[in-house]
Design a protein around this motif. Structure first.
Motif, PDB file in Angstrom:
ATOM      1  N   SER A  65      43.184  49.466  39.749  1.00 26.56           N
ATOM      2  CA  SER A  65      42.869  48.891  41.054  1.00 26.56           C
ATOM      3  C   SER A  65      42.235  47.500  40.912  1.00 26.56           C
ATOM      4  CB  SER A  65      41.912  49.820  41.808  1.00 26.56           C
ATOM      5  OG  SER A  65      41.602  49.288  43.075  1.00 26.56           O
ATOM      6  N   GLY A  66      42.852  46.518  41.547  1.00 30.93           N
ATOM      7  CA  GLY A  66      42.327  45.152  41.522  1.00 30.93           C
ATOM      8  C   GLY A  66      42.600  44.383  40.245  1.00 30.93           C
ATOM      9  N   CYS A  68      45.078  42.832  39.171  1.00 33.53           N
ATOM     10  CA  CYS A  68      45.861  41.603  39.320  1.00 33.53           C
ATOM     11  C   CYS A  68      45.241  40.592  40.279  1.00 33.53           C
ATOM     12  CB  CYS A  68      47.275  41.935  39.791  1.00 33.53           C
ATOM     13  SG  CYS A  68      48.284  42.798  38.564  1.00 33.53           S
ATOM     14  N   ASP A  69      44.027  40.847  40.741  1.00 34.07           N
ATOM     15  CA  ASP A  69      43.367  39.897  41.633  1.00 34.07           C
ATOM     16  C   ASP A  69      43.214  38.545  40.951  1.00 34.07           C
ATOM     17  OD1 ASP A  69      43.214  41.936  43.435  1.00 34.07           O
ATOM     18  OD2 ASP A  69      41.056  42.273  43.251  1.00 34.07           O
ATOM     19  N   ASN A  70      43.552  37.485  41.671  1.00 34.16           N
ATOM     20  CA  ASN A  70      43.439  36.101  41.178  1.00 34.16           C
ATOM     21  C   ASN A  70      44.337  35.814  39.975  1.00 34.16           C
ATOM     22  OD1 ASN A  70      41.343  35.433  43.097  1.00 34.16           O
ATOM     23  ND2 ASN A  70      39.937  36.613  41.800  1.00 34.16           N
ATOM     24  N   GLU A 103      50.494  46.874  41.659  1.00 36.91           N
ATOM     25  CA  GLU A 103      49.239  46.114  41.740  1.00 36.91           C
ATOM     26  C   GLU A 103      49.516  44.618  41.898  1.00 36.91           C
ATOM     27  OE1 GLU A 103      46.014  46.965  41.946  1.00 36.91           O
ATOM     28  OE2 GLU A 103      46.676  49.050  42.117  1.00 36.91           O
ATOM     29  N   LYS A 106      50.416  43.950  45.495  1.00 38.89           N
ATOM     30  CA  LYS A 106      49.229  44.024  46.354  1.00 38.89           C
ATOM     31  C   LYS A 106      48.407  42.743  46.262  1.00 38.89           C
ATOM     32  CE  LYS A 106      48.476  49.030  45.903  1.00 38.89           C
ATOM     33  NZ  LYS A 106      47.553  50.045  45.324  1.00 38.89           N
ATOM     34  N   ALA A 107      48.310  42.176  45.068  1.00 42.37           N
ATOM     35  CA  ALA A 107      47.438  41.024  44.829  1.00 42.37           C
ATOM     36  C   ALA A 107      48.127  39.694  45.121  1.00 42.37           C
ATOM     37  CB  ALA A 107      46.947  41.047  43.379  1.00 42.37           C
TER      38      ALA A 107
END
Length: 288
Positions: A65-66, A68-70, A103, A106-107
């Motif tokens: 979860s998260g 792949c953020d940024n 993921e 989503k990101a």
């Protein structure tokens, strides 16, 4: 290339992944690695300012979860050659990569680079290729920019031939005139990282030199300093081995054997790339 490019690398502790990690660092990219065991990373590497190490299990989506953020681009070399922990090709080569892709979507990741296998579509009856090609279809339909990298084999795959030469005899299938141009991990890593800026959808790639299996055996004997002794195994014996192995082996044991016995019976030649030679690779193995 600079640190404005933010890359998630999955599979950084594997043969190819370790070379891709080094290439990304060399090009001054920000890299986030997702690994199950941080002890398999080179010592001290996690202290680099542009490297972030995340511990997760790609087969367990709840741990991603998260992740792949940024992140701008995902590079995945995730796949198994020897099935362990009860995991199958479907669990890893397909589902684990799909977990990463979900993921990434989503990101808002821009691009996903995936390392598959040359002629994977032609070997769709093999379990490993079924799983890889199923993920390729998911990636192509994802809406993300993508590149499917299709190498035809690594120098590391040739280690078994070198070991046979050390023991004094090399076995090859048929007349040994099947051709291949395997590629060094470092050369392939450069090509993979080049795809950060490329618009290629698919990249078939091999090493700079094409050899017959007989010629590869001779190179191995030359490196170990022994007189070449090559035994040609008739194709009927290869086919019989496939049938018997399927009967007596578990699915996890049979998978790698199935792939090897099928791929070694055909030409595996891809567009040439790179500078590193198989002869030098064998000579380095002989020094170890």
């Amino acid at each position: 290339m600079d640190s404005d490019r933010k890359v998630l690398l999955a599979g950084a502790t594997g043969y190819l992944g370790s070379y891709i990690l080094a290439e990304l660092i060399n090009r001054n990219c920000f890299v986030k690695t997702v690994v199950r065991n941080t002890d398999k990373l080179p010592k001290g590497i996690s202290d680099l300012p542009l490297l972030q190490v995340k511990t997760a299990e790609v087969t367990k989506p709840e741990t991603l979860s998260g992740i792949c953020d940024n992140i701008d681009t995902v590079i995945s070399t995730i796949g198994i050659t020897k099935q362990r922990d009860g995991l199958t090709y479907q669990d890893v080569d397909y589902q684990a990569n799909l977990n990463l892709l979900n993921e990434a979507k989503k990101a808002g990741v821009r691009k996903f680079i995936y390392v598959a296998v040359l002629n994977g579509e032609q070997f769709s009856d093999l379990k490993i290729c079924q799983a890889k090609e199923a993920f390729v279809k998911e990636l192509m339909a994802s809406g993300l920019e993508y590149c499917i990298v299709r190498p035809n084999g690594f120098f590391s795959d040739m280690t078994e031939i070198f070991k046979m030469a050390q023991r004094g005899k090399v076995y090859v299938f048929g007349n040994g005139e099947q051709k291949a141009n395997p590629i060094h991990g470092a050369d392939l890593a450069k090509a993979c990282v080049d795809q950060l800026e490329s618009t290629d959808k698919e990249l078939e790639i091999g090493g700079p030199e094409t050899f017959t299996h007989n010629e590869i055996a001779h190179l191995a004997f030359k490196a170990v300093g022994k007189k070449p002794r090559i035994t040609h195994v008739p194709d009927w014996a290869r086919k019989l081995s496939l049938k018997l192995s399927k009967l007596v082996m578990s699915k996890s044991q049979f998978g790698p054997i199935e792939f090897f016995l099928n791929v070694m019976a055909v030409d595996m030649v891809a567009p040439a790339y790179g500078t590193q030679t198989l002869e030098a690779f064998f000579e380095d193995l002989n020094k170890q």
